[in-house]
Design a protein around this motif. Structure first.
Motif, mmCIF file in Angstrom:
data_model
loop_
_atom_site.group_PDB
_atom_site.id
_atom_site.type_symbol
_atom_site.label_atom_id
_atom_site.label_comp_id
_atom_site.label_asym_id
_atom_site.label_seq_id
_atom_site.Cartn_x
_atom_site.Cartn_y
_atom_site.Cartn_z
ATOM 1 N N ARG A 1 5.026 5.010 -0.848
ATOM 2 C CA ARG A 1 4.903 4.450 -2.046
ATOM 3 C C ARG A 1 3.650 3.608 -2.169
ATOM 4 N N VAL A 2 3.520 2.666 -1.102
ATOM 5 C CA VAL A 2 2.417 1.768 -1.290
ATOM 6 C C VAL A 2 1.084 2.387 -1.240
ATOM 7 N N ARG A 3 1.055 3.483 -0.491
ATOM 8 C CA ARG A 3 -0.262 4.360 -0.185
ATOM 9 C C ARG A 3 -0.713 5.097 -1.348
ATOM 10 N N GLN A 4 0.469 5.421 -2.511
ATOM 11 C CA GLN A 4 0.236 6.054 -3.590
ATOM 12 C C GLN A 4 0.023 5.283 -4.541
ATOM 13 N N GLY A 5 0.141 3.886 -4.333
ATOM 14 C CA GLY A 5 0.056 2.723 -5.384
ATOM 15 C C GLY A 5 0.986 2.681 -6.357
ATOM 16 N N LEU A 6 2.013 3.266 -5.843
ATOM 17 C CA LEU A 6 3.513 3.132 -6.493
ATOM 18 C C LEU A 6 4.358 1.913 -6.364
ATOM 19 N N PRO A 7 4.917 1.404 -7.133
ATOM 20 C CA PRO A 7 5.966 0.173 -6.839
ATOM 21 C C PRO A 7 7.067 0.768 -5.836
ATOM 22 N N THR B 1 13.528 2.698 5.564
ATOM 23 C CA THR B 1 12.900 1.968 4.493
ATOM 24 C C THR B 1 11.279 1.993 4.511
ATOM 25 N N LEU B 2 10.949 1.760 5.769
ATOM 26 C CA LEU B 2 9.504 1.581 6.012
ATOM 27 C C LEU B 2 8.745 2.647 5.528
ATOM 28 N N VAL B 3 9.296 4.192 5.984
ATOM 29 C CA VAL B 3 8.599 5.225 5.723
ATOM 30 C C VAL B 3 8.413 5.534 4.162
ATOM 31 N N ALA B 4 9.477 5.221 3.420
ATOM 32 C CA ALA B 4 9.570 5.406 2.082
ATOM 33 C C ALA B 4 8.609 4.339 1.306
ATOM 34 N N VAL C 1 6.155 -7.863 5.726
ATOM 35 C CA VAL C 1 6.088 -6.500 6.276
ATOM 36 C C VAL C 1 5.450 -5.379 5.398
ATOM 37 N N ILE C 2 5.917 -5.548 3.878
ATOM 38 C CA ILE C 2 5.340 -4.806 3.108
ATOM 39 C C ILE C 2 3.965 -5.281 2.942
ATOM 40 N N GLU C 3 3.486 -6.574 2.919
ATOM 41 C CA GLU C 3 2.102 -6.968 3.013
ATOM 42 C C GLU C 3 1.421 -6.108 3.958
ATOM 43 N N MET C 4 1.951 -5.990 5.291
ATOM 44 C CA MET C 4 1.211 -5.524 6.385
ATOM 45 C C MET C 4 0.889 -4.122 6.078
ATOM 46 N N ILE C 5 1.980 -3.356 5.461
ATOM 47 C CA ILE C 5 1.833 -2.057 5.265
ATOM 48 C C ILE C 5 0.693 -1.885 4.070
ATOM 49 N N LYS C 6 0.406 -2.662 3.139
ATOM 50 C CA LYS C 6 -0.758 -2.612 2.492
ATOM 51 C C LYS C 6 -2.174 -3.046 3.028
ATOM 52 N N LEU C 7 -2.150 -3.855 3.949
ATOM 53 C CA LEU C 7 -3.244 -4.307 4.728
ATOM 54 C C LEU C 7 -3.720 -2.864 5.794
ATOM 55 N N ALA C 8 -2.810 -2.079 6.101
ATOM 56 C CA ALA C 8 -3.070 -1.172 7.073
ATOM 57 C C ALA C 8 -4.307 -0.246 6.780
ATOM 58 N N PRO C 9 -5.192 0.079 7.549
ATOM 59 C CA PRO C 9 -6.116 1.270 7.209
ATOM 60 C C PRO C 9 -5.386 2.464 6.588
ATOM 61 N N PRO C 10 -5.668 3.077 5.231
ATOM 62 C CA PRO C 10 -5.176 4.162 4.815
ATOM 63 C C PRO C 10 -5.115 5.308 5.568
ATOM 64 N N TYR D 1 15.430 9.358 -2.521
ATOM 65 C CA TYR D 1 15.197 8.716 -3.845
ATOM 66 C C TYR D 1 14.017 7.530 -3.818
ATOM 67 N N MET D 2 13.999 6.595 -2.633
ATOM 68 C CA MET D 2 13.141 5.604 -2.350
ATOM 69 C C MET D 2 11.586 6.325 -2.104
ATOM 70 N N LEU D 3 11.505 7.389 -1.773
ATOM 71 C CA LEU D 3 10.341 8.071 -1.466
ATOM 72 C C LEU D 3 9.654 8.681 -2.839
ATOM 73 N N ARG D 4 10.437 9.571 -3.241
ATOM 74 C CA ARG D 4 10.159 10.367 -4.728
ATOM 75 C C ARG D 4 10.421 9.948 -5.646
ATOM 76 N N GLY D 5 11.434 8.964 -5.944
ATOM 77 C CA GLY D 5 11.465 8.113 -7.295
ATOM 78 C C GLY D 5 12.562 8.956 -7.986
ATOM 79 N N ASP D 6 13.089 9.973 -7.631
ATOM 80 C CA ASP D 6 14.119 10.737 -8.450
ATOM 81 C C ASP D 6 15.296 10.990 -7.609
ATOM 82 N N SER D 7 16.499 11.227 -8.053
ATOM 83 C CA SER D 7 17.768 11.583 -7.437
ATOM 84 C C SER D 7 17.860 12.984 -6.617
ATOM 85 N N PRO D 8 17.937 13.101 -5.429
ATOM 86 C CA PRO D 8 17.875 14.555 -4.978
ATOM 87 C C PRO D 8 19.177 15.355 -5.430
#
Ligand code: COA
Length: 383
Positions: free
Chosen positions: A147-153, A140-143, A88-97, A169-176
């Motif tokens: 991240r995938v669209r931003q080129g982030l892990p 998790t899909l939204v986060a 499913v992560i691969e599917m997100i990567k393959l989706a049109p930006p 945290y999973m979206l931004r990378g820092d603790s709220p």
């Protein structure tokens, strides 16, 4: 009496099914006259004051608020499921930006059904497992999408954080911060459930055919996407992108109203008084907007509220503050509706399970208003 006469005499179509009572539920009640929203017996303000999003989900799924022990066990299971199959992560990567997050969310939730070991099992135990998994996976899909669209892990959930905090945290990378966690948990709670609205009805119709949970949720997601349903929070924040400062607000809003345009984030079909969700979220919006960089936005928003009330006598709805809160939390605008959908997923799942538990195929009828008694002519003889 022929068919035509029978149909004409006995059938009255209710457009939009307005005021049609299409089922019984223990999940929620929307009181539009007094401006109250009740989740399984509790006023929403009671839950906002004393419960988290996860506790409220538990309430809607099980009919009672959890004990500390039950909540801890629920939370452990929920956070453990905040991860996606690699396909499913691969599917997100393959989706049109350019794909809107709601389109990607709908497609990915549908795809998740093909990887879920319980997909075809409608037993209570399997439904509980799937419900927990689906609630965890949608957010998790939204986060991960962001991240995938931003080129982030993509990041793994942190077991020490609550459900809403984990998403941030999973979206931004820092603790709220505490204030951010409180505001976001409340936002999720207020979007969790809202009676037999269009998307919930769509999810129940699909469940009533005894189709699987992923299919019913996909129906809900497809229905929520429409501009008459979800989506107002994304458009409400546009107001502040279209003016340079507070001095331009009056002209902008008056211009809209004079042209007969609607101010997004205002008015409600059901609430004839203030939307109780808006009242609760407003407090959190102003707390977050105490940050210096958000002071101008808060001032503009307060002026918009005043003007729309003065000119039209219309209250803001939950989406007005939802847009402001999400913006203040650093969530990019294209994700606003998808986050609404993630919260509502818990409500849809409650309804899907309620439908399974006492099912009757939902199959209304329609009033035929087409022609009668026509004779079919062979193709070569048609004019
Ligand atoms: N901005 C400006 N005027 C509005 C308005 C808004 N957001 N919402 C309603 N009105 C006005 C209508 O123009 C109409 O005015 P008029 O009597 O002078 O013609 C009057 O209020 C009644 O409108 P009506 O269409 O009957 O209200 P409704 O109950 O059908 O509308 C909504 C409900 C939600 C569709 C409507 O308020 C709207 O479009 N809001 C903006 C979108 C939004 O925020 N949606 C999220 C809902 S949670």
């Amino acid at each position: 009496m022929n068919m035509k006469n029978q149909t004409m005499e006995h059938v009255v179509a209710i457009r939009g099914l307005e005021n049609v009572v299409a089922g019984e539920t223990k999940i929620s009640y929307v009181d539009g006259v007094d401006g109250r929203l009740i989740y399984a017996g509790y006023e929403i303000r009671e839950l906002a004051a004393h419960a988290s999003f996860a506790e409220t989900v538990y309430l809607l799924w099980h009919g009672e608020l959890p004990t500390r022990e039950q909540l801890d066990a629920f939370h452990i299971r929920l956070v453990a499921e905040m991860r996606l199959p690699s396909q499913v992560i691969e599917m997100i990567k393959l989706a049109p930006p350019s794909a809107h997050p709601m389109d990607l969310l709908r497609t990915a939730v549908s795809a998740l059904g093909m990887y879920d070991p319980d997909a075809a099992d409608r037993s209570d135990e399997a439904c509980e497992r799937k419900a927990i998994r689906l609630l965890a996976q949608t957010i998790t899909l939204v986060a991960d999408m962001h991240r995938v669209r931003q080129g982030l892990p993509v990041l793994s959930a942190d077991t020490k954080l609550g459900f809403g905090a984990n998403f941030l945290y999973m979206l931004r990378g820092d603790s709220p911060s505490e204030a951010e966690q409180t505001a976001f948990e409340l936002l999720l709670m207020l979007h969790l459930e809202h009676g037999l609205n269009a998307s919930t009805f769509a999810a129940r119709v699909t469940a009533s055919t005894l189709s699987d949970m992923h299919a019913a949720l996909t129906s809900g997601l497809g229905t929520l996407k429409g501009p008459l349903h979800g989506g107002a929070s994304e458009r409400a924040i546009d107001i502040f992108e279209n003016v340079n400062d507070i001095d331009e607000i009056d002209e902008y809003i008056e211009g809209m109203l004079n042209e007969g345009k609607r101010v997004m984030g205002f008015g409600h079909r059901v609430y004839k008084t203030e939307d109780p969700r808006a009242r609760l979220l407003r407090e959190q919006a102003w707390i977050l907007c105490q940050r210096t960089d958000l002071a101008e936005l808060a001032a503009q928003a307060k002026r918009v509220e005043q003007l729309v009330m003065e000119k039209k006598g219309i209250y803001p709805n939950v989406d007005f503050y939802s847009g402001i809160v999400q913006h203040a939390l650093g969530i990019p605008k294209p994700y606003f509706t998808a986050i609404f959908a993630c919260a509502r997923t818990a409500g849809w799942l409650a309804h899907i399970r309620e439908q399974y538990a006492d099912n009757r195929l939902i199959r209304p009828t329609s009033h035929y208003i087409g022609p009668w008694d026509k004779v079919a002519v062979p193709i070569d003889e048609r004019g």
